[in-house]
Design an enzyme around this catalytic site. Structure first.
Site, PDB file in Angstrom:
ATOM      1  N   GLY A 144       5.401  -7.389   4.363  1.00 36.30           N
ATOM      2  CA  GLY A 144       5.281  -8.269   3.189  1.00 36.30           C
ATOM      3  C   GLY A 144       6.405  -7.996   2.199  1.00 36.30           C
TER       4      GLY A 144
ATOM      5  N   GLY B 195       0.836  -1.212   0.000  1.00 38.48           N
ATOM      6  CA  GLY B 195       0.000   0.000   0.000  1.00 38.48           C
ATOM      7  C   GLY B 195       0.866   1.255   0.000  1.00 38.48           C
TER       8      GLY B 195
ATOM      9  CD  GLN C   5      -7.223   6.164   8.186  1.00 37.41           C
ATOM     10  OE1 GLN C   5      -6.984   5.863   9.343  1.00 37.41           O
ATOM     11  NE2 GLN C   5      -7.958   5.376   7.414  1.00 37.41           N
ATOM     12  NE  ARG C   6      -2.688   3.173   1.295  1.00 37.42           N
ATOM     13  CZ  ARG C   6      -3.192   2.001   0.901  1.00 37.42           C
ATOM     14  NH1 ARG C   6      -3.566   1.113   1.790  1.00 37.42           N
ATOM     15  NH2 ARG C   6      -3.306   1.734  -0.361  1.00 37.42           N
TER      16      ARG C   6
ATOM     17  CB  ILE D 282      -0.533   4.323   7.317  1.00 38.22           C
ATOM     18  CG1 ILE D 282      -1.567   3.280   6.926  1.00 38.22           C
ATOM     19  CG2 ILE D 282      -0.132   5.174   6.136  1.00 38.22           C
ATOM     20  CD1 ILE D 282      -2.947   3.886   6.682  1.00 38.22           C
ATOM     21  CG  ASP D 283      -1.518  -0.871   8.753  1.00 39.42           C
ATOM     22  OD1 ASP D 283      -2.207   0.145   8.594  1.00 39.42           O
ATOM     23  OD2 ASP D 283      -1.751  -1.954   8.197  1.00 39.42           O
TER      24      ASP D 283
HETATM   25  O1  F6P Z   1      -1.219  -2.149   4.858  1.00 36.45           O
HETATM   26  C1  F6P Z   1      -1.618  -0.847   5.013  1.00 36.45           C
HETATM   27  C2  F6P Z   1      -3.086  -0.691   4.813  1.00 36.45           C
HETATM   28  O2  F6P Z   1      -3.276   0.667   4.729  1.00 36.45           O
HETATM   29  C3  F6P Z   1      -3.992  -1.339   5.850  1.00 36.45           C
HETATM   30  O3  F6P Z   1      -4.193  -0.580   6.990  1.00 36.45           O
HETATM   31  C4  F6P Z   1      -5.268  -1.562   5.088  1.00 36.45           C
HETATM   32  O4  F6P Z   1      -5.976  -2.638   5.633  1.00 36.45           O
HETATM   33  C5  F6P Z   1      -4.781  -1.864   3.719  1.00 36.45           C
HETATM   34  O5  F6P Z   1      -3.522  -1.259   3.591  1.00 36.45           O
HETATM   35  C6  F6P Z   1      -5.679  -1.390   2.623  1.00 36.45           C
HETATM   36  O6  F6P Z   1      -5.061  -1.648   1.404  1.00 36.45           O
HETATM   37  P1  F6P Z   1      -5.660  -1.489  -0.048  1.00 36.45           P
HETATM   38  O7  F6P Z   1      -7.063  -1.003   0.052  1.00 36.45           O
HETATM   39  O8  F6P Z   1      -4.772  -0.522  -0.744  1.00 36.45           O
HETATM   40  O9  F6P Z   1      -5.567  -2.837  -0.641  1.00 36.45           O
END
Ligand code: F6P
Length: 420
Positions: free
Chosen positions: A116, A16, A345-346, A139-140
């Site tokens: 990962g 992510g 949040q991202r 961000i986690d």
């Molecule tokens: O791994 C980071 C993260 O932002 C998690 O908090 C969230 O569950 C996941 O990625 C969401 O990822 P995406 O929607 O981009 O697959």
């Protein structure tokens, strides 16, 4: 400075995205090029770009003016080299990835990503002999071995501001507002933004909740004249009953894995002597495993053919906050509303802390590369950057300990964590 031992590096971003990726790319590229005279090659869309040999040369112009820009100029994906969906099949593309890195004469592949990504980088080193280096991003904030990952501070600020804003409207309408915050397996973001924003209830995956406990807490607040409540909930938070079911399922899965391992061993013995290229597996049969990222492992994966392309995607996730809000509303009679912060949040510009952190981590990585030291994650510990051997961190996740000071402080000031 003595002559750098590394002459060419590749950089990729994987998993992510988050604010700070460009700041890290900039730091690595500027120091590698300017200070050490290295050639820097950017790889597009994570490990997929490496396999498909999609690269761009990163020169000074390419990395100028990107310090504050969110996202990643390289693009990202959740693909893994050893299990990559290719034309509807799941292929082990490790050899191709390594071959492409060698073709570009990369002495090392620098991977910016979470747990990962570190695992995938480690595999490239172990199985393909490719030198790697990783920087902890998510961000986690659940990357093992580092005090903090870049992207976390920015996401925490965004979530905290959201909680601040929800306070004013919740107060005006005498409502409870359930605010869903990212964090599937680790609750750092909900915990720290919940504390910073003064959320009344904070629910995280590490502390399974009891609805009745939360309901009673909310009613008690009303009895004390507090007619609004803010509930900060991590997307992976679960009730005690759900946690028990999950634990049973986890044990079953482990047993299954063990059974499969034994079966695979037998199969491999039978297949010995057969020519072995990249392993191909029927897409439909393997759909559940196809490209599954840990952050998404719980969501159903869909595979669809659109024109000539086979697309794999995880189903849209329904905010868990909706169900929780409905349950709490039914339980207490207090009007509830839901806000799911999701990918907000991202996005956007990184905070000053994240920019500085990315610069520190990036510079440290290049310092080691110049010395010819590889296969490490650059961690941030006690205010400084240190290399940590990849084998010490892969396969582990940093979760919130039950006795973490933030939890103790939260309980101390009367916040509810849903368990007691
Ligand atoms: O791994 C980071 C993260 O932002 C998690 O908090 C969230 O569950 C996941 O990625 C969401 O990822 P995406 O929607 O981009 O697959």
């Amino acid at each position: 400075m003595s002559k750098p031992k590394t002459r060419c590096i590749g950089i990729l971003t994987s998993g992510g995205d988050c604010p700070g990726l460009n700041a890290a790319i900039r730091a690595i590229a500027k120091m590698a090029m300017g200070h050490c005279g290295m050639k820097v090659i950017g790889i597009q869309d994570g490990f997929r770009g490496l396999v498909e040999n999609r690269t761009i040369l990163l020169d000074d112009a390419a990395v100028s003016g990107i310090l504050t820009r969110g996202g990643t100029l390289l693009g990202t994906s959740r693909d893994k080299p050893h299990q990559m969906p290719m034309g509807g099949k799941l292929m082990d593309m490790t050899e191709v990835a390594v071959e492409n890195a060698r073709r570009h004469q990369m002495d090392c592949l620098v991977c910016l990503g979470g747990g990962g990504t570190a695992k995938n980088a480690y595999r490239l080193w172990q199985k393909g002999g490719l030198n790697v280096m990783t920087l902890p991003k998510t961000i986690d904030n659940d990357v093992f071995g580092t005090d903090v990952s870049f992207g976390f501070d920015t996401a925490m600020s965004i979530a905290t501001e959201a909680i601040d804003r929800l306070h004013t409207t919740a107060t005006s309408h005498h409502r409870m507002i359930v605010c869903e915050i990212m964090g599937h397996r680790a609750g750092w973001l909900a915990l720290q933004s919940g504390i910073a924003g003064g959320a009344d209830v904070i629910l995280i995956p590490e502390i399974p909740y009891d609805l009745r406990v939360i309901g009673e807490y909310l009613l008690e607040r009303r009895r004390h004249g507090k007619r609004f409540s803010i509930i900060a909930v991590a997307e992976g938070a679960k009730s005690k009953a759900e946690a028990e079911v999950e634990e049973i399922a986890r044990k079953e899965k482990e047993k299954d894995k063990e059974r499969k391992k034994n079966k695979d061993g037998e199969k491999k013995d039978k297949e010995k002597g057969k020519e072995k290229n990249a392993e191909t597996i029927e897409a439909e049969a393997e759909a559940r495993a196809l490209g599954v990222d840990e952050a998404r492992a719980d969501l159903p994966l869909k595979v669809r053919k659109v024109e000539d392309e086979v697309l794999a995607y995880h189903a849209v996730q329904e905010p868990m906050a909706s169900r929780l809000a409905r349950q709490l509303q039914d339980l207490t009679g207090v009007e509830a509303r839901v806000t799911s912060l999701g990918h907000v949040q991202r996005g956007g510009i990184p905070t000053a802390f994240d920019r500085a952190l990315c610069t520190l981590l990036g510079a440290k990585a290049v310092e080691l590369l110049a010395e010819g030291r590889f296969n490490q994650m650059i961690a941030y510990r006690g205010g400084t950057c240190v290399p940590v051997p990849l084998e010490e961190i892969v396969g582990q996740r940093k979760i919130v300990p039950q006795d973490h000071p933030f939890i103790t402080a939260g309980r101390g000031i009367g916040s509810c964590f849903g368990d007691r």
